[in-house]
Scaffold this motif. Structure first.
Motif, PDB file in Angstrom:
ATOM      1  N   CYS A 142     -11.040 -10.429   9.079  1.00  0.00           N
ATOM      2  CA  CYS A 142     -11.440 -10.161   7.709  1.00  0.00           C
ATOM      3  C   CYS A 142     -11.098 -11.334   6.809  1.00  0.00           C
ATOM      4  N   GLY A 143     -12.073 -11.766   6.047  1.00  0.00           N
ATOM      5  CA  GLY A 143     -11.843 -12.749   5.006  1.00  0.00           C
ATOM      6  C   GLY A 143     -12.307 -12.127   3.710  1.00  0.00           C
ATOM      7  N   ASP A 144     -13.360 -12.697   3.114  1.00  0.00           N
ATOM      8  CA  ASP A 144     -13.920 -12.022   1.951  1.00  0.00           C
ATOM      9  C   ASP A 144     -14.761 -10.851   2.412  1.00  0.00           C
ATOM     10  N   LEU A 145     -15.301 -10.104   1.476  1.00  0.00           N
ATOM     11  CA  LEU A 145     -15.994  -8.859   1.815  1.00  0.00           C
ATOM     12  C   LEU A 145     -17.176  -9.104   2.735  1.00  0.00           C
ATOM     13  N   LYS A 146     -17.928 -10.176   2.475  1.00  0.00           N
ATOM     14  CA  LYS A 146     -19.089 -10.479   3.300  1.00  0.00           C
ATOM     15  C   LYS A 146     -18.678 -10.785   4.722  1.00  0.00           C
ATOM     16  N   GLU A 147     -17.614 -11.598   4.894  1.00  0.00           N
ATOM     17  CA  GLU A 147     -17.169 -11.982   6.226  1.00  0.00           C
ATOM     18  C   GLU A 147     -16.589 -10.822   6.999  1.00  0.00           C
ATOM     19  N   SER A 148     -16.082  -9.809   6.290  1.00  0.00           N
ATOM     20  CA  SER A 148     -15.421  -8.707   6.974  1.00  0.00           C
ATOM     21  C   SER A 148     -16.386  -7.685   7.541  1.00  0.00           C
ATOM     22  N   GLN A 149     -17.654  -7.822   7.197  1.00  0.00           N
ATOM     23  CA  GLN A 149     -18.624  -6.870   7.724  1.00  0.00           C
ATOM     24  C   GLN A 149     -19.001  -7.262   9.145  1.00  0.00           C
ATOM     25  N   PRO A 150     -18.834  -6.363  10.130  1.00  0.00           N
ATOM     26  CA  PRO A 150     -19.158  -6.712  11.510  1.00  0.00           C
ATOM     27  C   PRO A 150     -20.644  -6.960  11.688  1.00  0.00           C
ATOM     28  N   SER A 151     -20.968  -8.046  12.353  1.00  0.00           N
ATOM     29  CA  SER A 151     -22.363  -8.337  12.649  1.00  0.00           C
ATOM     30  C   SER A 151     -22.811  -7.500  13.830  1.00  0.00           C
ATOM     31  N   SER A 152     -24.113  -7.495  14.081  1.00  0.00           N
ATOM     32  CA  SER A 152     -24.633  -6.740  15.220  1.00  0.00           C
ATOM     33  C   SER A 152     -24.079  -7.294  16.521  1.00  0.00           C
ATOM     34  N   LYS A 153     -23.848  -8.620  16.562  1.00  0.00           N
ATOM     35  CA  LYS A 153     -23.286  -9.219  17.770  1.00  0.00           C
ATOM     36  C   LYS A 153     -21.853  -8.742  17.983  1.00  0.00           C
ATOM     37  N   GLN A 154     -21.075  -8.672  16.894  1.00  0.00           N
ATOM     38  CA  GLN A 154     -19.689  -8.263  17.005  1.00  0.00           C
ATOM     39  C   GLN A 154     -19.545  -6.811  17.451  1.00  0.00           C
ATOM     40  N   LYS A 156     -21.325  -5.267  19.652  1.00  0.00           N
ATOM     41  CA  LYS A 156     -21.645  -5.070  21.058  1.00  0.00           C
ATOM     42  C   LYS A 156     -20.380  -4.951  21.883  1.00  0.00           C
ATOM     43  N   LYS A 157     -20.517  -4.426  23.089  1.00  0.00           N
ATOM     44  CA  LYS A 157     -19.385  -4.392  24.002  1.00  0.00           C
ATOM     45  C   LYS A 157     -18.922  -5.817  24.294  1.00  0.00           C
ATOM     46  N   LYS A 158     -17.629  -5.934  24.553  1.00  0.00           N
ATOM     47  CA  LYS A 158     -17.090  -7.236  24.943  1.00  0.00           C
ATOM     48  C   LYS A 158     -17.099  -7.315  26.468  1.00  0.00           C
ATOM     49  N   PRO A 159     -17.727  -8.337  27.050  1.00  0.00           N
ATOM     50  CA  PRO A 159     -17.822  -8.404  28.509  1.00  0.00           C
ATOM     51  C   PRO A 159     -16.472  -8.657  29.167  1.00  0.00           C
ATOM     52  N   VAL A 160     -16.385  -8.240  30.430  1.00  0.00           N
ATOM     53  CA  VAL A 160     -15.197  -8.413  31.253  1.00  0.00           C
ATOM     54  C   VAL A 160     -15.535  -9.336  32.420  1.00  0.00           C
ATOM     55  N   ILE A 161     -14.699 -10.334  32.635  1.00  0.00           N
ATOM     56  CA  ILE A 161     -14.727 -11.125  33.862  1.00  0.00           C
ATOM     57  C   ILE A 161     -13.489 -10.730  34.647  1.00  0.00           C
ATOM     58  N   VAL A 162     -13.675 -10.264  35.867  1.00  0.00           N
ATOM     59  CA  VAL A 162     -12.536  -9.873  36.698  1.00  0.00           C
ATOM     60  C   VAL A 162     -12.612 -10.645  38.008  1.00  0.00           C
ATOM     61  N   CYS A 163     -11.494 -11.246  38.385  1.00  0.00           N
ATOM     62  CA  CYS A 163     -11.487 -12.070  39.584  1.00  0.00           C
ATOM     63  C   CYS A 163     -10.229 -11.828  40.386  1.00  0.00           C
ATOM     64  N   GLY A 164     -10.295 -12.200  41.660  1.00  0.00           N
ATOM     65  CA  GLY A 164      -9.112 -12.124  42.484  1.00  0.00           C
ATOM     66  C   GLY A 164      -9.418 -11.724  43.906  1.00  0.00           C
ATOM     67  N   ASP A 165      -8.348 -11.347  44.592  1.00  0.00           N
ATOM     68  CA  ASP A 165      -8.419 -10.872  45.967  1.00  0.00           C
ATOM     69  C   ASP A 165      -8.569  -9.358  45.919  1.00  0.00           C
ATOM     70  N   PHE A 166      -9.784  -8.878  46.204  1.00  0.00           N
ATOM     71  CA  PHE A 166     -10.070  -7.446  46.167  1.00  0.00           C
ATOM     72  C   PHE A 166      -9.784  -6.764  47.507  1.00  0.00           C
TER      73      PHE A 166
END
Length: 271
Positions: A142-154, A156-166
């Motif tokens: 959050c900054g000013d009021l305009k900046e604090s509004q979540p964009s459509s991109k924001q 969205k779900k946040k992707p997960v990268i998972v790595c290792g020995d499964f």
């Protein structure tokens, strides 16, 4: 962005076999290791330009994970928040603005499948943990009021990268002798079904996505000259949330790199 994952099967031993030179040569933005077999204070690595995050098992000389990253994460979590599963140092999660990075060392079902029942409980809990990360709302600064509004991109779900020995060869393409191993740890129907469930829940096996028919392995037994004969298993993976498939640029298995019974695997992705 270049990411590396490597089960080093004892980091102190791997350092004696050239780990630091390999680390520099691979020149990854983020480098994940599994099976460090360390307790805090037992090693000091000079990795200039990298932040270091370690998760140690309570049992000495057992399991353990670490992540070395050039970018400092927004937050760090150790384990998956369930006491039964958080005693062995198997999971680290770093949160960045664009994605989560998770490294995992999945429990081995062991000889005679002595730990298969526990492995099944782990699989369900770990899948729930990963999906929970995806569902979290990205942080909005959050900054000013305009900046604090979540964009459509924001929003969205946040992707997960998972790595290792499964600790599972997903299909018959991923193991040298499938028929001989069908009842052995790492290739049981139960383990493969759990891995398939993970993929079906919305994750992409990045190597298979780019190389659907290629046969390469990431682990070889120390016995019977398995590596010389290339009698291996592919049990080390980079998975990503399905909705960033188009961002995957390359996925490689560094079969020529020695120093462990596993070799490093790589993901190049544009996030």
């Amino acid at each position: 962005m270049k990411l590396i994952s490597w089960n080093v099967n004892g980091l102190r031993a791997c350092v004696q076999k050239g780990f630091l030179d390999i680390f520099k040569e691979l020149d990854a933005d983020m480098f994940c290791i599994q099976e460090s077999k360390l307790q805090e204070g037992q090693i000091s690595l000079e990795l200039e330009g990298y932040h270091q995050y370690w998760n140690y098992a309570i049992k000495k000389g057992y399991s353990g994970t670490a992540i070395f990253t050039r970018r400092e994460p927004m937050s760090v979590a150790y384990g998956i928040g369930i006491e039964e599963h958080d005693q062995e140092g198997r999971v680290i999660t770093l949160e960045f603005a664009e994605f989560y990075l998770v490294t995992v060392y999945t429990p081995n079902s062991q000889s005679e499948l002595a730990r298969l029942d526990y492995r099944m409980r782990w699989e369900d809990a770990f899948l729930s943990y990963l999906k929970g990360l995806e569902e979290k709302k990205p942080i909005v600064f959050c900054g000013d009021l305009k900046e604090s509004q979540p964009s459509s991109k924001q929003m969205k779900k946040k992707p997960v990268i998972v790595c290792g020995d499964f600790n599972v060869a997903a299909t018959e393409l991923d193991i040298k002798n499938p028929k001989a191993n069908v009842k052995n740890a790492g290739f049981t129907l139960e383990e493969r079904e759990k891995f398939k469930t993970l993929l079906d829940s919305g994750f992409t096996d990045t190597y298979r996505y780019l190389h659907p028919d290629q046969i390469e392995y990431s682990w070889w037994s120390y016995r019977f000259k398995a590596r010389e004969r290339n009698a291996g298993w592919r049990i080390d993976y980079f998975l990503t949330s399905d909705f960033v498939q188009d961002k995957i640029r390359d996925a490689r298995i560094h079969t020529g790199i020695m120093g462990s019974d596993h070799c490093p695997v790589e993901l190049d992705i544009d996030l």
